[in-house]
Scaffold this active site. Structure first.
Site, PDB file in Angstrom:
ATOM      1  N   HIS A 129       1.296  -0.950  -0.333  1.00  0.00           N
ATOM      2  CA  HIS A 129      -0.550  -0.206  -0.513  1.00  0.00           C
ATOM      3  C   HIS A 129       0.749   0.787  -0.124  1.00  0.00           C
ATOM      4  CE1 HIS A 129       0.629  -1.044   4.566  1.00  0.00           C
ATOM      5  NE2 HIS A 129       0.970  -0.322   3.964  1.00  0.00           N
TER       6      HIS A 129
HETATM    7  C1  T46 Z   1       2.217   1.198   6.950  1.00  0.00           C
HETATM    8  C2  T46 Z   1       3.192  -0.211   6.783  1.00  0.00           C
HETATM    9  C3  T46 Z   1       4.744  -0.210   7.711  1.00  0.00           C
HETATM   10  C4  T46 Z   1      -5.410  -0.278  12.587  1.00  0.00           C
HETATM   11  O1  T46 Z   1      -6.529  -0.477  13.501  1.00  0.00           O
HETATM   12  N1  T46 Z   1      -4.430   1.007  13.266  1.00  0.00           N
HETATM   13  C5  T46 Z   1      -3.525   1.541  13.081  1.00  0.00           C
HETATM   14  O2  T46 Z   1      -2.801   2.458  13.418  1.00  0.00           O
HETATM   15  C6  T46 Z   1      -2.594   0.461  12.070  1.00  0.00           C
HETATM   16  C7  T46 Z   1      -1.563   1.125  11.634  1.00  0.00           C
HETATM   17  C8  T46 Z   1      -3.658  -0.426  11.842  1.00  0.00           C
HETATM   18  N2  T46 Z   1      -4.946  -0.858  12.128  1.00  0.00           N
HETATM   19  C9  T46 Z   1      -5.120  -1.884  11.522  1.00  0.00           C
HETATM   20  C10 T46 Z   1      -5.559  -1.949   9.613  1.00  0.00           C
HETATM   21  C11 T46 Z   1      -5.735  -3.441   8.998  1.00  0.00           C
HETATM   22  O3  T46 Z   1      -7.156  -4.008   9.784  1.00  0.00           O
HETATM   23  O4  T46 Z   1      -4.895  -3.102  11.694  1.00  0.00           O
HETATM   24  C12 T46 Z   1      -4.611  -4.089  10.705  1.00  0.00           C
HETATM   25  C13 T46 Z   1      -3.294  -4.248   9.961  1.00  0.00           C
HETATM   26  O5  T46 Z   1      -2.347  -3.624   8.969  1.00  0.00           O
HETATM   27  P1  T46 Z   1      -2.422  -3.080   8.038  1.00  0.00           P
HETATM   28  O6  T46 Z   1      -2.949  -4.288   7.223  1.00  0.00           O
HETATM   29  O7  T46 Z   1      -1.986  -2.100   6.977  1.00  0.00           O
HETATM   30  O8  T46 Z   1      -0.598  -3.489   8.163  1.00  0.00           O
HETATM   31  P2  T46 Z   1       0.894  -3.182   7.890  1.00  0.00           P
HETATM   32  O9  T46 Z   1       2.301  -4.419   8.292  1.00  0.00           O
HETATM   33  O10 T46 Z   1       1.097  -4.452   6.006  1.00  0.00           O
HETATM   34  O11 T46 Z   1       1.205  -1.990   7.518  1.00  0.00           O
HETATM   35  C14 T46 Z   1       1.612  -1.133   8.007  1.00  0.00           C
HETATM   36  C15 T46 Z   1       0.370  -0.040   8.431  1.00  0.00           C
HETATM   37  O12 T46 Z   1      -0.674  -0.597   8.080  1.00  0.00           O
HETATM   38  C16 T46 Z   1       1.244   1.059   7.378  1.00  0.00           C
HETATM   39  O13 T46 Z   1       0.534   2.462   7.813  1.00  0.00           O
HETATM   40  O14 T46 Z   1       3.188   1.937   6.331  1.00  0.00           O
HETATM   41  O15 T46 Z   1       2.913  -0.928   8.246  1.00  0.00           O
END
Ligand code: T46
Length: 147
Positions: A62
């Site tokens: 993303h």
């Molecule tokens: C990024 C990389 C380095 C929340 O509810 N609150 C939060 O503050 C965050 C960051 C995520 N979430 C939820 C959203 C999803 O349901 O946690 C779940 C996993 O998030 P995501 O799939 O986006 O995780 P990554 O590891 O792909 O990405 C994360 C961050 O989302 C993003 O901002 O830059 O780490």
């Protein structure tokens, strides 16, 4: 800014490596710190960290429209692949005193090279679903429109 920066990838505007302050105490390990606005160019509104990941797992896939972040790995080794659709750069985070500052809508994928590595992020804003672009062709279109 109090910490030194160097650019990563010749044309990757908005991505830089930052060296985080480190205090080493003989026989007692090391302490790292950075301060909102002084050491990184934004106020920190949120900190999040990713744990319990097996090696070989990819996360990310993303970009953020507005969010600025300092991404660092205090423990382990994580490969970060960054792209702005035209250039791609890879940074391996494996030191507690090095971080990647991301200040533009950069697409990122992260690979856990070592089990249980910890990825930490200091971010400029609260969690906003609408700030994410999770579809690469939508991201390409978004970047074209910005250029
Ligand atoms: C990024 C990389 C380095 C929340 O509810 N609150 C939060 O503050 C965050 C960051 C995520 N979430 C939820 C959203 C999803 O349901 O946690 C779940 C996993 O998030 P995501 O799939 O986006 O995780 P990554 O590891 O792909 O990405 C994360 C961050 O989302 C993003 O901002 O830059 O780490």
């Amino acid at each position: 800014m109090g910490m030194s920066t160097c650019s990563v990838g010749e044309n990757m505007e908005g991505v830089s490596l930052i060296s985080i302050h480190q205090v080493i105490t003989e026989g007692k390990g090391s302490l790292q710190f950075f301060e909102s606005s002084r050491d990184i160019p934004f106020d920190i509104q949120r900190i999040y960290y990713i744990t319990d990941v097996s090696s070989g797992v990819w996360r990310g896939g993303h970009a953020h429209k507005q969010l600025k972040q300092l991404v660092f790995c205090p423990y382990g080794r994580i490969r970060i692949e960054l792209s702005n659709t035209r250039e791609k750069t890879v940074v391996v985070l494996d030191k507690p005193n090095v971080g990647i500052l991301i200040e533009r809508p950069i697409w990122r994928d992260m690979l856990w090279e070592v089990e249980d590595s910890v990825l930490c992020v200091a971010a400029s804003d609260y969690y906003l679903v609408e700030d994410y672009i999770r579809d690469y062709s939508e991201y390409e279109k978004y970047m074209e429109e910005r250029r």
